[in-house]
Scaffold this motif. Structure first.
Motif, mmCIF file in Angstrom:
data_model
loop_
_atom_site.group_PDB
_atom_site.id
_atom_site.type_symbol
_atom_site.label_atom_id
_atom_site.label_comp_id
_atom_site.label_asym_id
_atom_site.label_seq_id
_atom_site.Cartn_x
_atom_site.Cartn_y
_atom_site.Cartn_z
ATOM 1 N N UNK A 106 0.844 -1.186 0.000
ATOM 2 C CA UNK A 106 0.000 0.000 0.000
ATOM 3 C C UNK A 106 0.884 1.242 0.000
ATOM 4 N N UNK A 107 0.360 2.314 -0.587
ATOM 5 C CA UNK A 107 1.098 3.572 -0.696
ATOM 6 C C UNK A 107 0.110 4.723 -0.572
ATOM 7 N N UNK A 108 0.475 5.746 0.207
ATOM 8 C CA UNK A 108 -0.375 6.926 0.313
ATOM 9 C C UNK A 108 0.492 8.177 0.292
ATOM 10 N N UNK A 109 -0.063 9.240 -0.304
ATOM 11 C CA UNK A 109 0.639 10.523 -0.420
ATOM 12 C C UNK A 109 -0.354 11.629 -0.078
ATOM 13 N N UNK A 110 0.068 12.567 0.766
ATOM 14 C CA UNK A 110 -0.746 13.721 1.109
ATOM 15 C C UNK A 110 0.105 14.968 0.932
ATOM 16 N N UNK A 111 -0.400 15.929 0.145
ATOM 17 C CA UNK A 111 0.368 17.131 -0.166
ATOM 18 C C UNK A 111 -0.505 18.365 -0.002
ATOM 19 N N UNK A 112 -0.215 19.202 0.990
ATOM 20 C CA UNK A 112 -0.941 20.456 1.142
ATOM 21 C C UNK A 112 -0.249 21.575 0.357
ATOM 22 N N UNK A 113 -0.971 22.639 0.097
ATOM 23 C CA UNK A 113 -0.385 23.768 -0.615
ATOM 24 C C UNK A 113 -1.285 24.983 -0.563
ATOM 25 N N UNK A 114 -0.750 26.108 -1.029
ATOM 26 C CA UNK A 114 -1.519 27.349 -1.017
ATOM 27 C C UNK A 114 -1.048 28.241 -2.147
ATOM 28 N N UNK A 115 -2.019 28.819 -2.875
ATOM 29 C CA UNK A 115 -1.749 29.756 -3.949
ATOM 30 C C UNK A 115 -2.663 30.948 -3.735
ATOM 31 N N UNK A 116 -2.116 32.019 -3.235
ATOM 32 C CA UNK A 116 -2.932 33.190 -2.955
ATOM 33 C C UNK A 116 -3.995 32.875 -1.917
ATOM 34 N N UNK A 117 -5.244 33.137 -2.266
ATOM 35 C CA UNK A 117 -6.363 32.882 -1.350
ATOM 36 C C UNK A 117 -6.858 31.438 -1.423
ATOM 37 N N UNK A 118 -6.262 30.650 -2.317
ATOM 38 C CA UNK A 118 -6.665 29.253 -2.493
ATOM 39 C C UNK A 118 -5.709 28.330 -1.755
ATOM 40 N N UNK A 119 -6.236 27.535 -0.860
ATOM 41 C CA UNK A 119 -5.441 26.501 -0.209
ATOM 42 C C UNK A 119 -6.009 25.138 -0.602
ATOM 43 N N UNK A 120 -5.156 24.133 -0.625
ATOM 44 C CA UNK A 120 -5.595 22.829 -1.089
ATOM 45 C C UNK A 120 -4.842 21.726 -0.351
ATOM 46 N N UNK A 121 -5.453 20.563 -0.360
ATOM 47 C CA UNK A 121 -4.819 19.343 0.131
ATOM 48 C C UNK A 121 -5.113 18.241 -0.867
ATOM 49 N N UNK A 122 -4.079 17.620 -1.378
ATOM 50 C CA UNK A 122 -4.229 16.527 -2.325
ATOM 51 C C UNK A 122 -3.813 15.232 -1.637
ATOM 52 N N UNK A 123 -4.752 14.282 -1.535
ATOM 53 C CA UNK A 123 -4.476 13.006 -0.870
ATOM 54 C C UNK A 123 -4.830 11.862 -1.800
ATOM 55 N N UNK A 124 -3.963 10.871 -1.833
ATOM 56 C CA UNK A 124 -4.207 9.702 -2.671
ATOM 57 C C UNK A 124 -3.608 8.482 -1.989
ATOM 58 N N UNK A 125 -4.253 7.349 -2.177
ATOM 59 C CA UNK A 125 -3.707 6.097 -1.640
ATOM 60 C C UNK A 125 -4.047 4.959 -2.594
ATOM 61 N N UNK A 126 -3.162 3.982 -2.617
ATOM 62 C CA UNK A 126 -3.352 2.787 -3.451
ATOM 63 C C UNK A 126 -3.032 1.573 -2.608
ATOM 64 N N UNK A 127 -3.849 0.529 -2.744
ATOM 65 C CA UNK A 127 -3.571 -0.714 -2.022
ATOM 66 C C UNK A 127 -3.893 -1.912 -2.906
ATOM 67 N N UNK A 128 -3.166 -2.960 -2.663
ATOM 68 C CA UNK A 128 -3.379 -4.226 -3.374
ATOM 69 C C UNK A 128 -3.452 -5.315 -2.308
ATOM 70 N N UNK A 129 -4.636 -5.864 -2.120
ATOM 71 C CA UNK A 129 -4.866 -6.805 -1.033
ATOM 72 C C UNK A 129 -5.064 -8.214 -1.574
#
Length: 725
Positions: free
Chosen positions: A177-200
């Motif tokens: 399994x793998x997960x990535x979370x990346x926050x960021x901000x551009x001017x008045x816009x803030x964001x969080x990008x989260x993704x995960x993948x798993x193979x069970x």
């Protein structure tokens, strides 16, 4: 079992004694000025303490503690929460031992799409979990046992990109399994990008013994089934979040939850019948399954600040769901000749749209008034095809396009009132109406329910004891029939019997209505510690149970299970919780955190003979024990958790008894911190790996029909590397 009650009380006593020893030293300590930082969310324990309508909050610390692979493993350690099914395979989330729709599960305050499972949600996608034992007007009161609200990750206090990579091993099978979370901000816009993948990947086996015995005790039929299955599941989760802050102070938020899973499995069953005058339906069966599930759910809200401290929060959302499953089954006789072939396909589409809003404003001294509305429309299309080797349909609606439409509307108002520094109260009311319609070849189906729920909560902070408080709640809640129970197409059992019946729906179901009383005493310890004793009562009308009957169908005389309102029931319970850090209570103590909780439940269903006429699958007791030890000289943390649920015996009707074996789950982990950004976690789940047994006994037509099953469980090892950039 009896030893657990004194043990739980002893744990509470140790914490209370340590707290008492701490008090005298406080007067000698130097007074440190308090510093309050505003603008962020309150600490988990502070939020729990200040909540008028009791709410427990579990943030990232609890979610990260054991390195769990799914939210179900986190929930099973929370006070009063149990997970149905056998260890390591997840199951239905239950509060106070009650499942089957009694426990309301929300994602971002809204009900998730049909078919959503906690096992499909990674903890890395979650910011916090809120547990509410009593309903509140803001959320639906379809919460007789309580509400679990899962708040998806929103970037709160996140800095830098976070990456987690791991592997779980069970029976030598790897599940990366793998997960990535990346926050960021551009001017008045803030964001969080989260993704995960798993193979069970997993393998399961089941041993079942079916018997039929006459009134004299003579064995008329005996069957042994040995089943094995193996499969894999690939899962992808995306949860991006966007937040834009306007110059006037307004905020627009939008979060998407996308889940896609692919399942592939193969199974085979050997059936031996040493006793019986009629030959078995088959001697050997092979089955292959392919399934795909895709959920897309968008949550949005616009927060507009009005004059003074008033706010208007307008919410909107959209949901799409697609589920498909193809199954091919071959059945052979003892000589290997093909007896029959069954082709089953199920294709389901769900669409939904919802909107709502809440207006909140201070009203006079100490009052916070809020009122709101909710509107939701959903549409389901389902095509199920079940054919034998001659292409003959197995039930009347096979191949038809079954449709169902649900409309829901709700209005609510609530007032949180700080009466005095010691007293605070919450008064609310909610009206909710649900209408479900469906078109089938057998005719149109329509079901409407309307429920009005008054709600009262109060908290009293005991004068002279700033760390002690009492809670009381008096509420009305309900459980609405789900769409499947109302309009379900028949689900056919390949070995139809009293213990393995076909399943169908009932369009005439009424909602279950419950009156509830909750009482609690809370004593807070240090920064994150608490001792609490609580009790509850739920009085339930229009209880829904599945009834077992024999019916003449297109396939002949068959056993059929269908839901029905059977009458009145009552449940009550006592819940104990102790959670504290030893270092906060005793000088020079090791860095050890203790967690323990114990629950005792009683229930009775009227009209069903005792002594085990309990609510469906509710255990009499459940307990959790946990400890985390942070070593001082090396950056190592060791922890363990133990979950116990005793055997359950339920008299579900005057002719059926269902039993499940005890469940003991021991989890352990070790966490090594390389530095403030990188750590390695090794854990072992279900270390005891006890077999799960079940027994289903039906007395009907002068026969005792019994199915006894045994399912092995397995220890799961995992290693996980976590780092931030």
């Amino acid at each position: 079992m009896k030893k657990l009650i004194p043990f739980a009380m002893a744990t509470l006593g140790v914490a209370a004694s340590a707290a008492a020893q701490q008090e005298p030293s406080k007067s000698a300590d130097k007074v440190v000025p308090q510093v309050t930082i505003s603008g962020g969310r309150q600490d988990d324990m502070v939020e729990r303490r200040n909540s008028t309508a009791g709410k427990q909050v579990y943030g990232r610390e609890e979610l990260d503690r054991n390195g769990d692979s799914n939210i179900g493993d986190v929930l099973k350690r929370l006070p009063g929460v149990t997970i149905g099914g056998r260890a390591g395979r997840g199951g239905e989330v239950r509060m106070r031992g009650l499942g089957s729709g009694y426990t309301q599960v929300l994602v971002n305050g809204e009900r998730p799409p049909a078919g959503f499972s906690m096992e499909s949600l990674s903890p890395d996608q979650v910011e916090r979990i809120e547990v509410m034992r009593g309903p509140v007007a803001e959320h639906s009161t379809r919460a007789i046992a309580g509400t679990i609200n899962i708040v998806l990750r929103d970037g709160y206090q996140m800095h830098g990109i976070q990456v987690k990579a791991g592997d779980r091993i069970e029976q030598g099978r790897h599940s990366p399994e793998l997960s990535v979370t990346a926050p960021g901000k551009v001017g008045a816009l803030s964001y969080t990008l989260s993704a995960s993948f798993n193979y069970n990947r997993q393998h399961d086996s089941t041993l079942t013994r079916n018997t039929e015995t006459d009134v004299a005790g003579d064995l008329l039929k005996e069957q042994f089934l040995d089943s094995e299955s193996a499969g894999n599941t690939k899962g992808l989760h995306l949860t991006p979040r966007l937040s834009y802050k306007f110059s006037n102070g307004d905020t627009l938020n939008f979060q998407t939850f996308l889940m896609h899973q692919q399942m592939r499995s193969n199974a085979h069953t050997n059936l031996a019948q040493p006793v019986g005058s009629v030959p078995p339906e088959y001697n050997f069966a092979q089955q292959s399954n392919e399934g795909d599930v895709t959920f897309l759910r968008g949550f949005g809200n616009w927060l507009h600040r009005l004059q003074g401290a008033s706010k208007l929060d307008v919410k909107f959302g959209v949901g799409l769901g697609k589920r498909s499953n193809d199954s091919l089954r071959y059945q052979y006789d003892a000589q290997g000749a093909l007896l029959d072939r069954f082709t089953d396909t199920d294709d389901t589409r769900d669409k939904s749209v919802n909107t709502g809003g809440k207006y909140s404003s201070p009203l006079g001294a100490g009052h916070l008034l809020a009122a709101g509305w909710e509107l939701e429309a959903s549409h389901r299309e389902e095509v199920r095809v079940s054919l034998n080797k001659n292409g003959v349909a197995q039930f009347a609606d096979s191949g038809d396009n079954l449709t169902a439409d649900t409309r829901r509307a709700a209005l609510y108002a609530q007032d949180e009132w700080e009466i005095t520094p010691q007293w605070s109260a919450y008064a609310g009311a909610r009206w909710e109406g649900i209408r479900t319609t469906s078109d089938r070849s057998e005719g149109a189906v329509s079901n409407t329910s309307k429920v009005f729920s008054p709600l009262l909560h109060a908290v009293w902070k005991i004068p002279g004891h700033e760390k002690d408080q009492l809670r009381v709640s008096l509420t009305k809640s309900y459980k609405s029939p789900n769409v499947q129970d109302l309009i379900a197409a028949p689900f056919l059992s390949r070995l139809n019997s009293a213990t393995s019946p076909d399943r169908t729906g009932n369009p005439n179901l009424k909602p279950e209505l419950a009156t509830g009383l909750d009482l609690a005493y809370e004593h807070y310890l240090g920064r994150n510690g608490i001792i609490s004793v609580s009790g509850f009562v739920r009085d339930i009308d229009n209880l829904i149970r599945r009834e077992l009957t024999q019916q003449q169908t297109d396939l002949g005389l068959r056993w059929v299970s269908s839901p029905a309102n059977v009458g009145h029931a009552r449940t009550k319970g006592i819940e104990l919780e102790a959670k504290f850090s030893l270092a906060e209570l005793m000088n020079n103590a090791p860095q050890i955190d203790f967690r323990s909780n114990y629950s005792r439940f009683w229930s009775r269903v009227d009209g069903i003979p005792g002594p085990d006429n309990r609510l469906d699958q509710q255990p009499k007791q459940t307990a959790n024990l946990g400890m985390d030890y942070r070593l001082k000289d090396i950056p190592l943390t060791l922890g363990a958790g133990y979950n116990w649920t005793p055997a359950i015996r339920t008299q579900t009707s005057d002719k059926q008894v269902v039993e499940t074996s005890r469940k003991r789950v021991l989890d352990m982990y070790a966490l090594w911190r390389f530095d403030s950004r990188t750590q390695l976690r090794i854990s072992a789940n279900n270390v005891l790996a006890e077999d799960a047994a079940g027994n289903n006994l039906v007395y009907a037509n002068g026969l005792a029909v019994q199915a006894a099953s045994l399912n092995p469980t397995y220890t799961q090892w995992s290693v996980r590397l976590e780092t931030k950039f």
